[in-house]
Design an enzyme around this catalytic site. Sequence first.
Site, PDB file in Angstrom:
ATOM      1  N   ALA A  21       1.393 -33.350  19.582  1.00  0.00           N
ATOM      2  CA  ALA A  21      -0.007 -33.057  19.902  1.00  0.00           C
ATOM      3  C   ALA A  21      -0.958 -33.904  19.064  1.00  0.00           C
ATOM      4  CB  ALA A  21      -0.272 -31.573  19.650  1.00  0.00           C
ATOM      5  N   CYS A  29      11.467 -25.704   7.227  1.00  0.00           N
ATOM      6  CA  CYS A  29      12.128 -24.584   6.562  1.00  0.00           C
ATOM      7  C   CYS A  29      13.485 -24.249   7.187  1.00  0.00           C
ATOM      8  CB  CYS A  29      11.189 -23.376   6.605  1.00  0.00           C
ATOM      9  SG  CYS A  29      11.937 -21.868   6.031  1.00  0.00           S
ATOM     10  N   GLU A  82      13.390 -37.525 -14.616  1.00  0.00           N
ATOM     11  CA  GLU A  82      12.128 -36.785 -14.455  1.00  0.00           C
ATOM     12  C   GLU A  82      11.062 -37.404 -15.365  1.00  0.00           C
ATOM     13  OE1 GLU A  82      10.648 -34.200 -12.656  1.00  0.00           O
ATOM     14  OE2 GLU A  82       8.978 -34.735 -13.975  1.00  0.00           O
ATOM     15  N   ASP A 100       1.722 -25.811   4.720  1.00  0.00           N
ATOM     16  CA  ASP A 100       1.747 -26.972   3.816  1.00  0.00           C
ATOM     17  C   ASP A 100       0.554 -27.897   4.017  1.00  0.00           C
ATOM     18  OD1 ASP A 100       4.136 -26.040   2.845  1.00  0.00           O
ATOM     19  OD2 ASP A 100       5.316 -27.814   3.382  1.00  0.00           O
ATOM     20  N   HIS A 128      21.419   2.936 -11.570  1.00  0.00           N
ATOM     21  CA  HIS A 128      22.338   2.352 -12.554  1.00  0.00           C
ATOM     22  C   HIS A 128      23.732   2.229 -11.966  1.00  0.00           C
ATOM     23  CE1 HIS A 128      24.130   1.497 -16.428  1.00  0.00           C
ATOM     24  NE2 HIS A 128      25.074   2.394 -16.169  1.00  0.00           N
TER      25      HIS A 128
HETATM   26  P1  FAD Z   1       6.760 -27.163   8.463  1.00  0.00           P
HETATM   27  O1  FAD Z   1       7.891 -26.280   8.189  1.00  0.00           O
HETATM   28  O2  FAD Z   1       6.774 -28.546   7.917  1.00  0.00           O
HETATM   29  O3  FAD Z   1       6.598 -27.205  10.031  1.00  0.00           O
HETATM   30  C1  FAD Z   1       5.667 -28.027  10.666  1.00  0.00           C
HETATM   31  C2  FAD Z   1       6.132 -28.299  12.068  1.00  0.00           C
HETATM   32  O4  FAD Z   1       5.109 -29.001  12.757  1.00  0.00           O
HETATM   33  C3  FAD Z   1       7.364 -29.200  12.121  1.00  0.00           C
HETATM   34  O5  FAD Z   1       8.362 -28.563  12.878  1.00  0.00           O
HETATM   35  C4  FAD Z   1       6.864 -30.473  12.782  1.00  0.00           C
HETATM   36  O6  FAD Z   1       7.841 -31.077  13.619  1.00  0.00           O
HETATM   37  C5  FAD Z   1       5.680 -29.973  13.603  1.00  0.00           C
HETATM   38  N1  FAD Z   1       4.662 -30.986  13.872  1.00  0.00           N
HETATM   39  C6  FAD Z   1       4.084 -31.837  12.993  1.00  0.00           C
HETATM   40  N2  FAD Z   1       3.162 -32.603  13.606  1.00  0.00           N
HETATM   41  C7  FAD Z   1       3.155 -32.225  14.907  1.00  0.00           C
HETATM   42  C8  FAD Z   1       2.415 -32.641  16.033  1.00  0.00           C
HETATM   43  N3  FAD Z   1       1.507 -33.591  15.939  1.00  0.00           N
HETATM   44  N4  FAD Z   1       2.676 -32.051  17.222  1.00  0.00           N
HETATM   45  C9  FAD Z   1       3.606 -31.066  17.316  1.00  0.00           C
HETATM   46  N5  FAD Z   1       4.327 -30.629  16.279  1.00  0.00           N
HETATM   47  C10 FAD Z   1       4.102 -31.194  15.079  1.00  0.00           C
HETATM   48  N6  FAD Z   1      10.005 -23.122   0.673  1.00  0.00           N
HETATM   49  C11 FAD Z   1      10.271 -21.874   0.257  1.00  0.00           C
HETATM   50  O7  FAD Z   1       9.390 -21.015   0.311  1.00  0.00           O
HETATM   51  N7  FAD Z   1      11.510 -21.525  -0.216  1.00  0.00           N
HETATM   52  C12 FAD Z   1      12.520 -22.437  -0.306  1.00  0.00           C
HETATM   53  O8  FAD Z   1      13.622 -22.106  -0.743  1.00  0.00           O
HETATM   54  C13 FAD Z   1      12.263 -23.758   0.120  1.00  0.00           C
HETATM   55  N8  FAD Z   1      13.233 -24.688   0.081  1.00  0.00           N
HETATM   56  C14 FAD Z   1      12.982 -25.937   0.543  1.00  0.00           C
HETATM   57  C15 FAD Z   1      14.001 -26.884   0.504  1.00  0.00           C
HETATM   58  C16 FAD Z   1      13.786 -28.157   0.959  1.00  0.00           C
HETATM   59  C17 FAD Z   1      14.916 -29.166   0.917  1.00  0.00           C
HETATM   60  C18 FAD Z   1      12.510 -28.513   1.499  1.00  0.00           C
HETATM   61  C19 FAD Z   1      12.260 -29.897   2.025  1.00  0.00           C
HETATM   62  C20 FAD Z   1      11.486 -27.594   1.544  1.00  0.00           C
HETATM   63  C21 FAD Z   1      11.713 -26.296   1.063  1.00  0.00           C
HETATM   64  N9  FAD Z   1      10.705 -25.326   1.071  1.00  0.00           N
HETATM   65  C22 FAD Z   1      10.966 -24.068   0.623  1.00  0.00           C
HETATM   66  C23 FAD Z   1       9.341 -25.636   1.549  1.00  0.00           C
HETATM   67  C24 FAD Z   1       9.148 -25.113   2.980  1.00  0.00           C
HETATM   68  O9  FAD Z   1      10.122 -25.685   3.806  1.00  0.00           O
HETATM   69  C25 FAD Z   1       7.757 -25.465   3.466  1.00  0.00           C
HETATM   70  O10 FAD Z   1       6.803 -24.962   2.562  1.00  0.00           O
HETATM   71  C26 FAD Z   1       7.513 -24.836   4.832  1.00  0.00           C
HETATM   72  O11 FAD Z   1       8.431 -25.324   5.781  1.00  0.00           O
HETATM   73  C27 FAD Z   1       6.084 -25.131   5.317  1.00  0.00           C
HETATM   74  O12 FAD Z   1       5.889 -24.541   6.546  1.00  0.00           O
HETATM   75  P2  FAD Z   1       4.837 -25.136   7.603  1.00  0.00           P
HETATM   76  O13 FAD Z   1       4.894 -24.224   8.777  1.00  0.00           O
HETATM   77  O14 FAD Z   1       3.543 -25.361   6.940  1.00  0.00           O
HETATM   78  O15 FAD Z   1       5.369 -26.574   7.974  1.00  0.00           O
END
Ligand code: FAD
Length: 474
Positions: free
Chosen positions: A118, A43, A206, A315, A447
Amino acid sequence: METREYQAVVIGAGPGGYPAAIRLAQLGVKTLCIEKEYFGGVCLNVGCVPSKALIAASKKFKELKGTVQEMGVVLPEGDVSFDMAKTQAWKSSIVEKNTSGVKMLLKGNGADRLFGTARFDGPGALIVETEDGPVRVKGEHIVIATGSRPIEIPGFSYKDDRVMDSTKALDLDHVPERLVVIGGGYIGLELGTMLAKVGSQVTVVEMADQVLPGFDKDVIRVISRRLKKMGVKVLTGARAMGWEEGDGVAQVKIQNAKGEEQIIEADKILVTVGRFPNTEQVGLDTLEGLQMDGRFIQIDKQCKTNIPGVYAIGDVAGQPMLAHKATHEGEVVAEVIAGHNVQLDHIQVPAVVFVDPEVATAGLQEHEAKEAGYDILVGKMPFAANARALTTGDADGFVKVVVNAADNRILGVTICGPSASDLISEASLAVEMQAEALDVALTIHPHPTLGEAVMEATKHAIGEAVHVMNKKKK
Ligand code: FAD
């Protein structure tokens, strides 16, 4: 091997993991947050934040080229130009501000950080590969918040210079002359239109019969019109088959809606066909019997997996893959671990698409409410009838409010228009509070504001609109 022991360990510092760790520490739980690549996750580093920075810059550029001049703002002689390298530097400074803020907040709230990768070593234990060698970490509670990564499709390897995932596209140091976007979902459209505004000739391919699959047809009408105006070509019902290098350009092979083969020339190909949860390489195989839900880790309403002491959020734990859903789960899981009697209990997760104009939904869209069997009242207010929208020179789109005819409660709101991303929060609150149409209709909105369109669309649903003609009573 050094062993560290914690009450709670969070794997991943994205918008799911870092708020979980902060909240855990605030609740007095001894917490470690492990991150392998970048604090702030996808993010803050390669997702929501950098994309919105580039989108904002391209919007300002486009406005200077057009609408502000119509408003009488006279620019100095010469054409306005766009410097992608400078924009990238500005974007990086915003990312840096955000990610250093995350590290500071973890520290300030008393959560420990560890930079490394991890892997589970059975329930309650992790091996973390760090720069200084492996560390064994034990946790009574372990939260998996490892996020997701872009899907790669056959024939389009991200290793090729021409082919980009969203991460590469967000790091472009120039504006590609011709761009093919494969996948017309929100990420493809956001990045595609951002580049179209600064000069790329963009073609979106698409597979479904509309871009932004699943969104209201009225929204698609507005967006399609604007894409056309921007010069973005859209091929729906089309499938990208592969590409070859030829005459100094990529020749992208498409099977169009009629089943015919078509070649589109491109300097860059952006593939945005979805994201995979990061469930591999985390040692989940050492958690015997861990239940999955398709590709996602299965969780209950307290973000617990079926393995005691193991949780999943964001996610990796299911749709919608959105940052605010991850954060909400992060905050709930922290309370669960701290022993509070809480659970996930929301009616809706709002969604925003930062295209032009913006699109945002809260609760059910019109077709979803019908499919769910509701007898509905629908109210619609065009921004062209909203004074504030007209004064900003941006009056395309509408607000649509869906009300349950049986009890007058608001089931959902869809906004396509200026500042939809901000306007949707009022709608989210209304749906979440199960507000009746009159609750919004009788709330005095200032307004002239765009927010009046939400109030007026709600009044329209119940036949009490003043600034748009009400439907004739049957
Ligand atoms: P992530 O943000 O993917 O973070 C997971 C973290 O875990 C990462 O930093 C990774 O390095 C770390 N990790 C993974 N495996 C390990 C491991 N084994 N050991 C240690 N660390 C690890 N969402 C919105 O709501 N609004 C938006 O406008 C939006 N725009 C987006 C635009 C783009 C281009 C993209 C690609 C995504 C967008 N998203 C948006 C989606 C959003 O980024 C994700 O839904 C969000 O980041 C998910 O959060 P998370 O914490 O689950 O995972």
